[in-house]
Design a protein around this motif. Structure first.
Motif, PDB file in Angstrom:
ATOM      1  N   MET A  62      17.264  -1.320  -3.691  1.00 20.11           N
ATOM      2  CA  MET A  62      16.108  -1.606  -4.529  1.00 20.11           C
ATOM      3  C   MET A  62      14.908  -0.946  -3.860  1.00 20.11           C
ATOM      4  O   MET A  62      14.724  -1.068  -2.651  1.00 20.11           O
ATOM      5  N   GLN A  63      14.106  -0.250  -4.659  1.00 20.72           N
ATOM      6  CA  GLN A  63      12.866   0.351  -4.166  1.00 20.72           C
ATOM      7  C   GLN A  63      11.728  -0.162  -5.022  1.00 20.72           C
ATOM      8  O   GLN A  63      11.823  -0.151  -6.253  1.00 20.72           O
ATOM      9  N   ILE A  64      10.654  -0.603  -4.358  1.00 18.34           N
ATOM     10  CA  ILE A  64       9.497  -1.135  -5.076  1.00 18.34           C
ATOM     11  C   ILE A  64       8.247  -0.391  -4.621  1.00 18.34           C
ATOM     12  O   ILE A  64       8.008  -0.237  -3.427  1.00 18.34           O
ATOM     13  N   THR A  65       7.470   0.082  -5.592  1.00 20.89           N
ATOM     14  CA  THR A  65       6.137   0.626  -5.363  1.00 20.89           C
ATOM     15  C   THR A  65       5.184  -0.224  -6.210  1.00 20.89           C
ATOM     16  O   THR A  65       5.636  -1.033  -7.023  1.00 20.89           O
ATOM     17  N   PRO A  66       3.891  -0.061  -6.065  1.00 24.02           N
ATOM     18  CA  PRO A  66       2.983  -0.891  -6.861  1.00 24.02           C
ATOM     19  C   PRO A  66       3.182  -0.760  -8.382  1.00 24.02           C
ATOM     20  O   PRO A  66       2.950  -1.706  -9.113  1.00 24.02           O
ATOM     21  N   LYS A  67       3.626   0.392  -8.861  1.00 25.08           N
ATOM     22  CA  LYS A  67       3.746   0.597 -10.309  1.00 25.08           C
ATOM     23  C   LYS A  67       5.176   0.740 -10.819  1.00 25.08           C
ATOM     24  O   LYS A  67       5.388   0.697 -12.035  1.00 25.08           O
ATOM     25  N   HIS A  68       6.155   0.934  -9.931  1.00 28.66           N
ATOM     26  CA  HIS A  68       7.529   1.165 -10.371  1.00 28.66           C
ATOM     27  C   HIS A  68       8.509   0.454  -9.451  1.00 28.66           C
ATOM     28  O   HIS A  68       8.216   0.227  -8.282  1.00 28.66           O
ATOM     29  N   MET A  69       9.671   0.142  -9.990  1.00 30.58           N
ATOM     30  CA  MET A  69      10.766  -0.336  -9.160  1.00 30.58           C
ATOM     31  C   MET A  69      12.063   0.201  -9.731  1.00 30.58           C
ATOM     32  O   MET A  69      12.159   0.484 -10.930  1.00 30.58           O
ATOM     33  N   VAL A  70      13.036   0.397  -8.847  1.00 30.69           N
ATOM     34  CA  VAL A  70      14.370   0.813  -9.268  1.00 30.69           C
ATOM     35  C   VAL A  70      15.398  -0.029  -8.519  1.00 30.69           C
ATOM     36  O   VAL A  70      15.142  -0.514  -7.416  1.00 30.69           O
ATOM     37  N   PHE A  71      16.545  -0.199  -9.158  1.00 24.71           N
ATOM     38  CA  PHE A  71      17.690  -0.840  -8.526  1.00 24.71           C
ATOM     39  C   PHE A  71      18.883   0.048  -8.809  1.00 24.71           C
ATOM     40  O   PHE A  71      19.157   0.384  -9.964  1.00 24.71           O
ATOM     41  N   ALA A  72      19.584   0.459  -7.760  1.00 23.89           N
ATOM     42  CA  ALA A  72      20.759   1.326  -7.879  1.00 23.89           C
ATOM     43  C   ALA A  72      21.971   0.569  -7.348  1.00 23.89           C
ATOM     44  O   ALA A  72      22.149   0.463  -6.132  1.00 23.89           O
ATOM     45  N   PRO A  73      22.813   0.007  -8.251  1.00 27.34           N
ATOM     46  CA  PRO A  73      24.016  -0.675  -7.794  1.00 27.34           C
ATOM     47  C   PRO A  73      24.928   0.303  -7.041  1.00 27.34           C
ATOM     48  O   PRO A  73      25.169   1.412  -7.516  1.00 27.34           O
ATOM     49  N   GLU A  74      25.390  -0.119  -5.883  1.00 30.69           N
ATOM     50  CA  GLU A  74      26.222   0.727  -5.007  1.00 30.69           C
ATOM     51  C   GLU A  74      25.578   2.087  -4.744  1.00 30.69           C
ATOM     52  O   GLU A  74      26.259   3.074  -4.556  1.00 30.69           O
ATOM     53  N   THR A  75      24.250   2.134  -4.734  1.00 31.15           N
ATOM     54  CA  THR A  75      23.467   3.368  -4.566  1.00 31.15           C
ATOM     55  C   THR A  75      24.094   4.528  -5.331  1.00 31.15           C
ATOM     56  O   THR A  75      24.145   5.654  -4.857  1.00 31.15           O
ATOM     57  N   GLY A  76      24.547   4.233  -6.536  1.00 32.08           N
ATOM     58  CA  GLY A  76      25.240   5.221  -7.360  1.00 32.08           C
ATOM     59  C   GLY A  76      24.325   5.947  -8.318  1.00 32.08           C
ATOM     60  O   GLY A  76      23.099   5.967  -8.162  1.00 32.08           O
ATOM     61  N   ALA A  77      24.928   6.534  -9.344  1.00 37.51           N
ATOM     62  CA  ALA A  77      24.204   7.363 -10.302  1.00 37.51           C
ATOM     63  C   ALA A  77      23.445   6.535 -11.336  1.00 37.51           C
ATOM     64  O   ALA A  77      22.513   7.039 -11.953  1.00 37.51           O
ATOM     65  N   LEU A  78      23.818   5.274 -11.541  1.00 44.40           N
ATOM     66  CA  LEU A  78      23.124   4.434 -12.515  1.00 44.40           C
ATOM     67  C   LEU A  78      21.881   3.827 -11.866  1.00 44.40           C
ATOM     68  O   LEU A  78      21.953   3.199 -10.817  1.00 44.40           O
ATOM     69  N   ILE A  79      20.738   4.030 -12.498  1.00 47.81           N
ATOM     70  CA  ILE A  79      19.466   3.555 -11.959  1.00 47.81           C
ATOM     71  C   ILE A  79      18.822   2.635 -12.990  1.00 47.81           C
ATOM     72  O   ILE A  79      18.520   3.056 -14.100  1.00 47.81           O
ATOM     73  N   LEU A  80      18.605   1.396 -12.596  1.00 48.45           N
ATOM     74  CA  LEU A  80      17.880   0.449 -13.436  1.00 48.45           C
ATOM     75  C   LEU A  80      16.413   0.556 -13.049  1.00 48.45           C
ATOM     76  O   LEU A  80      16.084   0.602 -11.863  1.00 48.45           O
ATOM     77  N   ARG A  81      15.533   0.609 -14.052  1.00 46.19           N
ATOM     78  CA  ARG A  81      14.110   0.814 -13.787  1.00 46.19           C
ATOM     79  C   ARG A  81      13.290  -0.345 -14.338  1.00 46.19           C
ATOM     80  O   ARG A  81      13.667  -0.969 -15.323  1.00 46.19           O
ATOM     81  N   GLY A  82      12.161  -0.577 -13.683  1.00 50.46           N
ATOM     82  CA  GLY A  82      11.276  -1.636 -14.138  1.00 50.46           C
ATOM     83  C   GLY A  82       9.892  -1.471 -13.573  1.00 50.46           C
ATOM     84  O   GLY A  82       9.596  -0.513 -12.855  1.00 50.46           O
ATOM     85  N   LYS A  83       9.029  -2.422 -13.928  1.00 50.41           N
ATOM     86  CA  LYS A  83       7.651  -2.473 -13.449  1.00 50.41           C
ATOM     87  C   LYS A  83       7.476  -3.775 -12.695  1.00 50.41           C
ATOM     88  O   LYS A  83       7.597  -4.838 -13.284  1.00 50.41           O
ATOM     89  N   PRO A  84       7.186  -3.723 -11.407  1.00 45.74           N
ATOM     90  CA  PRO A  84       7.045  -4.962 -10.648  1.00 45.74           C
ATOM     91  C   PRO A  84       5.733  -5.671 -10.960  1.00 45.74           C
ATOM     92  O   PRO A  84       4.748  -5.039 -11.329  1.00 45.74           O
ATOM     93  N   ASP A  85       5.744  -6.966 -10.807  1.00 47.86           N
ATOM     94  CA  ASP A  85       4.522  -7.748 -10.952  1.00 47.86           C
ATOM     95  C   ASP A  85       4.389  -8.623  -9.713  1.00 47.86           C
ATOM     96  O   ASP A  85       4.915  -9.734  -9.662  1.00 47.86           O
ATOM     97  N   LYS A  86       3.686  -8.110  -8.709  1.00 48.54           N
ATOM     98  CA  LYS A  86       3.532  -8.827  -7.441  1.00 48.54           C
ATOM     99  C   LYS A  86       2.799 -10.141  -7.634  1.00 48.54           C
ATOM    100  O   LYS A  86       3.121 -11.146  -6.997  1.00 48.54           O
ATOM    101  N   ALA A  87       1.842 -10.174  -8.535  1.00 49.84           N
ATOM    102  CA  ALA A  87       1.040 -11.379  -8.742  1.00 49.84           C
ATOM    103  C   ALA A  87       1.895 -12.566  -9.194  1.00 49.84           C
ATOM    104  O   ALA A  87       1.689 -13.692  -8.753  1.00 49.84           O
TER     105      ALA A  87
END
Length: 148
Positions: A62-87
């Motif tokens: 999982m990688q999180i930046t202020p405006k984007h996040m991704v989750f890569a199961p088994e660090t594979g080719a499928l990438i789930l994307r989202g927008k984090p909300d730290k608040a």
């Protein structure tokens, strides 16, 4: 000189959030709380709760930046994307695909900070799995210095 060093220690200790510090020949500090510092890389291995075809064989990322996040199961080719909300501590990523029969195949990941880790749940129509994500050990100095 002592006043300068005292000021340095106050500034240094003010930057440290969460964790224990030992000052002696060196400085060793624990990781910051995930809720306070969610940004960066997080790794862990999914554990199947039910279903089959769960990506549980190798670590996921999982990688999180202020405006984007991704989750890569088994660090594979499928990438789930989202927008984090730290608040609100809401960390959600998804990916919508089609299966072989052209039916929707949703993949969803939800995570929340717990101490210095993230606890997450990954789900598809065939799989439900949980994960504990930790910072890679190589990130310790980045955490200390505050650079990313």
């Amino acid at each position: 000189m002592m006043a300068v060093l005292a000021g340095f220690h106050k500034t240094l200790l003010g930057r440290l959030t969460g964790g224990t510090c030992i000052i002696g020949l060196g400085l060793l500090c624990g990781a910051a709380a995930a809720a306070d510092d969610p940004y960066g890389d997080w790794i862990g291995t999914l554990v199947a709760d039910k279903g089959h075809n769960c990506p549980v064989n190798t670590p996921s990322l999982m990688q999180i930046t202020p405006k984007h996040m991704v989750f890569a199961p088994e660090t594979g080719a499928l990438i789930l994307r989202g927008k984090p909300d730290k608040a609100t501590q809401h960390y959600h990523a998804d990916l919508m695909m089609e299966d072989a029969n052209h039916k929707p195949l949703p993949m969803v990941f939800e995570a929340h900070p717990v101490g210095d880790t993230f606890e997450g749940v990954y789900g598809t129509p065939e799989c439900r799995a949980h994960i504990t994500l930790k910072r890679p050990e190589s990130r310790a100095w980045k955490n200390f210095i505050g650079a990313d």
